[in-house]
Enzyme design. Structure first.
Site, short mmCIF file in Angstrom:
data_model
loop_
_atom_site.label_atom_id
_atom_site.label_comp_id
_atom_site.label_asym_id
_atom_site.label_seq_id
_atom_site.Cartn_x
_atom_site.Cartn_y
_atom_site.Cartn_z
N ARG A 236 -53.26 -57.24 63.98
CA ARG A 236 -52.23 -57.94 63.91
C ARG A 236 -52.33 -58.40 62.56
O ARG A 236 -53.15 -58.95 61.99
CB ARG A 236 -51.84 -59.00 64.65
CG ARG A 236 -51.29 -58.44 66.16
CD ARG A 236 -50.17 -57.81 66.16
NE ARG A 236 -49.60 -57.40 67.62
CZ ARG A 236 -50.01 -56.04 67.92
NH1 ARG A 236 -50.45 -55.04 67.20
NH2 ARG A 236 -49.45 -55.74 69.31
N ASP A 260 -53.28 -51.33 58.58
CA ASP A 260 -52.04 -50.70 59.32
C ASP A 260 -51.14 -51.78 59.94
O ASP A 260 -50.04 -51.31 60.45
CB ASP A 260 -52.67 -50.03 60.70
CG ASP A 260 -51.74 -49.25 61.60
OD1 ASP A 260 -51.07 -48.37 60.74
OD2 ASP A 260 -51.63 -49.30 62.70
N GLU A 265 -44.49 -57.49 58.36
CA GLU A 265 -43.96 -56.14 58.43
C GLU A 265 -42.78 -55.77 59.17
O GLU A 265 -42.07 -54.86 58.82
CB GLU A 265 -45.33 -55.31 59.13
CG GLU A 265 -45.11 -55.83 60.63
CD GLU A 265 -46.31 -54.97 61.60
OE1 GLU A 265 -47.52 -54.95 61.00
OE2 GLU A 265 -45.80 -54.62 62.77
N HIS A 297 -48.24 -49.24 60.69
CA HIS A 297 -48.47 -49.73 62.33
C HIS A 297 -48.35 -48.43 62.93
O HIS A 297 -47.70 -48.40 63.97
CB HIS A 297 -47.37 -50.71 62.75
CG HIS A 297 -47.84 -51.47 63.87
ND1 HIS A 297 -47.66 -52.99 63.67
CD2 HIS A 297 -48.76 -51.06 64.97
CE1 HIS A 297 -48.30 -53.42 64.88
NE2 HIS A 297 -49.01 -52.29 65.64
P1 NAD Z 1 -58.86 -56.32 74.15
O1 NAD Z 1 -58.12 -57.38 74.94
O2 NAD Z 1 -59.39 -55.57 75.00
O3 NAD Z 1 -60.04 -56.89 73.22
C1 NAD Z 1 -59.68 -58.11 72.27
C2 NAD Z 1 -61.13 -58.89 72.11
O4 NAD Z 1 -60.72 -59.83 71.15
C3 NAD Z 1 -61.64 -59.27 73.47
O5 NAD Z 1 -62.89 -58.96 73.58
C4 NAD Z 1 -61.57 -60.96 73.22
O6 NAD Z 1 -62.71 -61.51 73.74
C5 NAD Z 1 -61.43 -60.87 71.75
N1 NAD Z 1 -61.18 -62.10 71.03
C6 NAD Z 1 -60.14 -62.96 71.42
N2 NAD Z 1 -60.10 -64.23 70.86
C7 NAD Z 1 -60.75 -64.12 69.81
C8 NAD Z 1 -61.38 -64.87 69.01
N3 NAD Z 1 -60.87 -66.17 68.51
N4 NAD Z 1 -62.41 -64.47 68.23
C9 NAD Z 1 -63.04 -63.43 68.35
N5 NAD Z 1 -62.79 -62.38 69.28
C10 NAD Z 1 -61.71 -63.08 70.31
O7 NAD Z 1 -57.85 -55.79 73.24
P2 NAD Z 1 -57.76 -54.37 72.54
O8 NAD Z 1 -56.93 -53.48 73.41
O9 NAD Z 1 -59.04 -54.11 71.99
O10 NAD Z 1 -56.85 -54.54 71.45
C11 NAD Z 1 -57.35 -55.43 70.36
C12 NAD Z 1 -55.88 -55.75 69.44
O11 NAD Z 1 -55.56 -54.63 68.87
C13 NAD Z 1 -54.50 -56.32 70.07
O12 NAD Z 1 -54.68 -57.66 70.47
C14 NAD Z 1 -53.63 -55.77 69.26
O13 NAD Z 1 -53.34 -56.95 68.44
C15 NAD Z 1 -54.07 -54.73 68.54
N6 NAD Z 1 -53.44 -53.30 68.52
C16 NAD Z 1 -52.92 -52.92 67.52
C17 NAD Z 1 -52.37 -51.42 67.53
C18 NAD Z 1 -51.82 -50.64 66.20
O14 NAD Z 1 -51.14 -49.76 66.39
N7 NAD Z 1 -52.30 -51.05 65.22
C19 NAD Z 1 -52.35 -50.68 69.04
C20 NAD Z 1 -52.73 -51.47 69.86
C21 NAD Z 1 -53.43 -52.71 69.78
#
Ligand code: NAD
Length: 335
Positions: A236, A260, A265, A297
């Site tokens: 994000r 991305d 955005e 994105h």
């Molecule tokens: P997920 O929930 O499986 O994993 C997120 C991880 O971040 C978890 O292990 C959690 O413990 C950790 N976390 C939370 N707070 C934290 C902190 N303060 N410091 C360090 N680690 C922390 O999520 P995911 O499915 O792996 O997705 C991750 C992120 O990717 C989503 O939150 C979303 O913002 C982003 N995303 C982007 C796209 C895109 O198209 N660019 C698509 C999907 C998801």
């Protein structure tokens, strides 16, 4: 059940509309092109469900407008929910559902794609060769093997990034509040965020945007990084202080940046603005650096992921239509 779909693009009609017919969900879907904002919330009047995406605005004001118009379910067709005021949603009795997992591979593979494209300057090579310039000076890269990659957030996506990079022979560092066994099994060392910044050649962000992670890539974090470090953000935009990144690029501390996502955005990404002036000076400045690669994105955007997103979203809405609840795993609740 009547569903108002906001921020509609042709591919949303294709996947959501197509699967609605194919699977016999029989949802009455109306596709609206604009984003959901305080200006467009009126369109949702009379729709029990609104289906929204990453740049729709669901702050307290918009949520009040939705509730007043009869909406009861917010169906996010994405994983992140940082754009929803969850406290206001709960107070208004609105149910919020999301797609917690669709294809971590889609995002992880795009992440590694950005790393390789930046490292080997593939986007620059493409432009050169098309102009008949077959010189390779200025395109010097480095071997990924043996390089240290710091993965911030080792959930579904972070672990897949780790798996792919392990295949390249990279050393893995990780930072997460909840270390993952799978990541450790890949040989990743969990360290503090500061240490990860200090020791990584490449830093890649995969944690959610929360008040705690907002602008975690700050001047101070960049100051700790190795000279010429690569920063990748496919999570994000708000994780990164853009002004700090621009300053880091200007003084050479950051050697490569792949984004991305971008904090501001919403007014740009997913739109064709090729005939317009970009009025966001930070975005315009980022686009001038030869060592910055911005995508709009699109990390999630594979056919496999789109099918899975449509399937879970329609499942969430149909379940709510039949018994007024959503699967616990897909429900979003205030912390
Ligand atoms: P997920 O929930 O499986 O994993 C997120 C991880 O971040 C978890 O292990 C959690 O413990 C950790 N976390 C939370 N707070 C934290 C902190 N303060 N410091 C360090 N680690 C922390 O999520 P995911 O499915 O792996 O997705 C991750 C992120 O990717 C989503 O939150 C979303 O913002 C982003 N995303 C982007 C796209 C895109 O198209 N660019 C698509 C999907 C998801």
């Amino acid at each position: 059940m009547k569903v108002a779909v906001f921020s509609t693009k042709p591919y949303d009609r294709q996947f959501l509309g197509g699967l609605n017919d194919e699977r016999g969900h029989a949802l009455e879907m109306r596709f609206f092109d604009p984003r959901l904002t305080d200006q467009t919330v009126k369109l949702a009047e009379g729709y029990e469900t609104v289906c929204v995406f990453v740049n729709d605005v669901l702050d307290a004001e918009v949520l009040r407008g939705l509730a007043a118009g009869g909406t009861r379910l917010i169906a996010l067709r994405c994983a992140g929910f940082n754009n929803v005021d969850m406290r206001a949603a709960a107070e208004l009795g609105l149910t919020v559902a999301r797609v917690p997992a669709y294809s971590p591979y889609a995002v992880a593979e795009h992440t590694v794609g950005l790393m390789l494209a930046l490292n080997r300057k593939i986007y620059r090579a493409y432009g050169r060769v098309r102009e008949g310039n077959f010189a390779i000076h200025g395109l010097l890269g480095f071997d990924m093997r043996g390089r240290t990659v710091g993965v911030v957030g080792t959930g579904r996506i972070g672990v897949v990034v780790g798996e792919i990079l392990r295949g390249f022979g990279c050393e893995l560092l990780a930072f997460d509040k909840h270390p993952s066994d799978m990541m450790q099994a890949l040989g990743a060392d969990y360290v503090s965020f500061d240490e990860l910044c200090e020791r990584s050649d490449i830093i890649t962000l995969h944690c959610p945007l929360t008040p705690e992670t907002h602008h975690m890539i700050s001047d101070a974090a960049i100051d700790r990084m190795r000279d010429g470090a690569m920063l990748i953000n496919t999570s994000r935009g708000g994780l990164v202080d853009t002004a700090a990144v621009i300053a880091g690029l200007k003084r050479g501390r950051l050697g490569y940046v792949g984004l991305d996502v971008y904090e501001e955005e919403a007014d740009f990404f997913f739109e064709d603005l090729s005939d317009s002036i970009i009025r966001d000076d930070d975005l315009a400045r980022l686009l001038t650096f030869p060592n910055v690669l911005v995508t709009s994105h699109q990390a999630f955007f594979t056919a496999d992921a789109m099918r899975q997103i449509a399937e879970t979203t329609l499942g969430n809405i149909s379940r709510f239509a039949s018994d007024g609840a959503v699967d616990e795993a897909n429900a979003v609740r205030p912390k």
